[in-house]
Design a protein around this motif. Structure first.
Motif, PDB file in Angstrom:
ATOM      1  N   THR A  32       0.843  -1.188   0.000  1.00  0.00           N
ATOM      2  CA  THR A  32       0.000   0.000   0.000  1.00  0.00           C
ATOM      3  C   THR A  32       0.875   1.234   0.000  1.00  0.00           C
ATOM      4  O   THR A  32       1.759   1.364   0.850  1.00  0.00           O
ATOM      5  N   THR A  34       1.172   5.325   0.353  1.00  0.00           N
ATOM      6  CA  THR A  34       0.486   6.472   0.931  1.00  0.00           C
ATOM      7  C   THR A  34       1.241   7.773   0.713  1.00  0.00           C
ATOM      8  O   THR A  34       0.742   8.826   1.048  1.00  0.00           O
ATOM      9  N   THR A  36       5.062   9.390  -1.586  1.00  0.00           N
ATOM     10  CA  THR A  36       5.751   9.373  -2.877  1.00  0.00           C
ATOM     11  C   THR A  36       6.826   8.295  -2.863  1.00  0.00           C
ATOM     12  O   THR A  36       7.587   8.202  -1.908  1.00  0.00           O
ATOM     13  N   GLU A  53      -2.897   4.831  -2.888  1.00  0.00           N
ATOM     14  CA  GLU A  53      -4.010   5.554  -2.297  1.00  0.00           C
ATOM     15  C   GLU A  53      -4.105   6.989  -2.819  1.00  0.00           C
ATOM     16  O   GLU A  53      -3.149   7.521  -3.389  1.00  0.00           O
ATOM     17  N   GLU A  54      -5.258   7.606  -2.622  1.00  0.00           N
ATOM     18  CA  GLU A  54      -5.480   8.986  -3.043  1.00  0.00           C
ATOM     19  C   GLU A  54      -4.405   9.891  -2.454  1.00  0.00           C
ATOM     20  O   GLU A  54      -4.072   9.789  -1.271  1.00  0.00           O
ATOM     21  N   GLY A  55      -3.801  10.716  -3.282  1.00  0.00           N
ATOM     22  CA  GLY A  55      -2.749  11.624  -2.845  1.00  0.00           C
ATOM     23  C   GLY A  55      -1.358  11.032  -2.897  1.00  0.00           C
ATOM     24  O   GLY A  55      -0.376  11.741  -2.750  1.00  0.00           O
ATOM     25  N   SER A  57       1.832   8.866  -4.820  1.00  0.00           N
ATOM     26  CA  SER A  57       2.344   8.757  -6.180  1.00  0.00           C
ATOM     27  C   SER A  57       3.502   7.779  -6.245  1.00  0.00           C
ATOM     28  O   SER A  57       4.289   7.673  -5.309  1.00  0.00           O
ATOM     29  N   THR A  75      -4.359  -1.184  -7.973  1.00  0.00           N
ATOM     30  CA  THR A  75      -5.473  -0.267  -7.753  1.00  0.00           C
ATOM     31  C   THR A  75      -4.863   1.115  -7.621  1.00  0.00           C
ATOM     32  O   THR A  75      -4.063   1.354  -6.715  1.00  0.00           O
ATOM     33  N   ASN A  76      -5.218   2.010  -8.534  1.00  0.00           N
ATOM     34  CA  ASN A  76      -4.604   3.332  -8.560  1.00  0.00           C
ATOM     35  C   ASN A  76      -5.645   4.419  -8.282  1.00  0.00           C
ATOM     36  O   ASN A  76      -6.441   4.772  -9.141  1.00  0.00           O
ATOM     37  N   ASP A  77      -5.608   4.951  -7.065  1.00  0.00           N
ATOM     38  CA  ASP A  77      -6.425   6.106  -6.716  1.00  0.00           C
ATOM     39  C   ASP A  77      -5.565   7.350  -6.599  1.00  0.00           C
ATOM     40  O   ASP A  77      -6.045   8.396  -6.166  1.00  0.00           O
ATOM     41  N   GLY A  78      -4.279   7.251  -6.942  1.00  0.00           N
ATOM     42  CA  GLY A  78      -3.350   8.365  -6.857  1.00  0.00           C
ATOM     43  C   GLY A  78      -2.745   8.634  -8.221  1.00  0.00           C
ATOM     44  O   GLY A  78      -3.474   8.764  -9.201  1.00  0.00           O
ATOM     45  N   THR A  79      -1.415   8.671  -8.276  1.00  0.00           N
ATOM     46  CA  THR A  79      -0.696   8.948  -9.528  1.00  0.00           C
ATOM     47  C   THR A  79       0.381   7.911  -9.732  1.00  0.00           C
ATOM     48  O   THR A  79       1.146   7.633  -8.814  1.00  0.00           O
TER      49      THR A  79
END
Length: 84
Positions: A32, A34, A36, A53-55, A57, A75-79
């Motif tokens: 996971t 969280t 950079t 996760e969101e935010g 990268s 699963t990509n909720d970020g960059t």
């Protein structure tokens, strides 16, 4: 006459540092992210799952940002970005 200076202790606390991606990538591991991070994984790691996760990268200046062997799941909720 000037009043005496009073020393008041100030407690400074920092938020705990979060690992960019944890735990370390490997076969059968769910990682996971969280913060950079640089590239994650290896073509030798089967059944690797990476959650960005969101935010967060995952950035690779060269090569793949995320790599894995058989059954790689992302699963990509970020960059996620790679540059060649």
């Amino acid at each position: 006459m000037l009043p005496a200076a009073v020393a008041v202790p100030i407690a400074l606390t920092a938020a705990p540092a979060l690992a960019a991606c944890a735990p370390a990538a490997g076969s059968g591991v769910t990682v996971t992210c969280t913060g950079t991070s640089g590239g994650i994984g290896s073509n030798a790691f089967d059944d690797l799952t990476v959650i960005v996760e969101e935010g967060a990268s995952v950035e690779a200046p060269t090569g793949d940002a995320i790599s894995g062997g058989d059954n790689l799941a992302v699963t990509n909720d970020g960059t996620v970005s790679s540059m060649f």
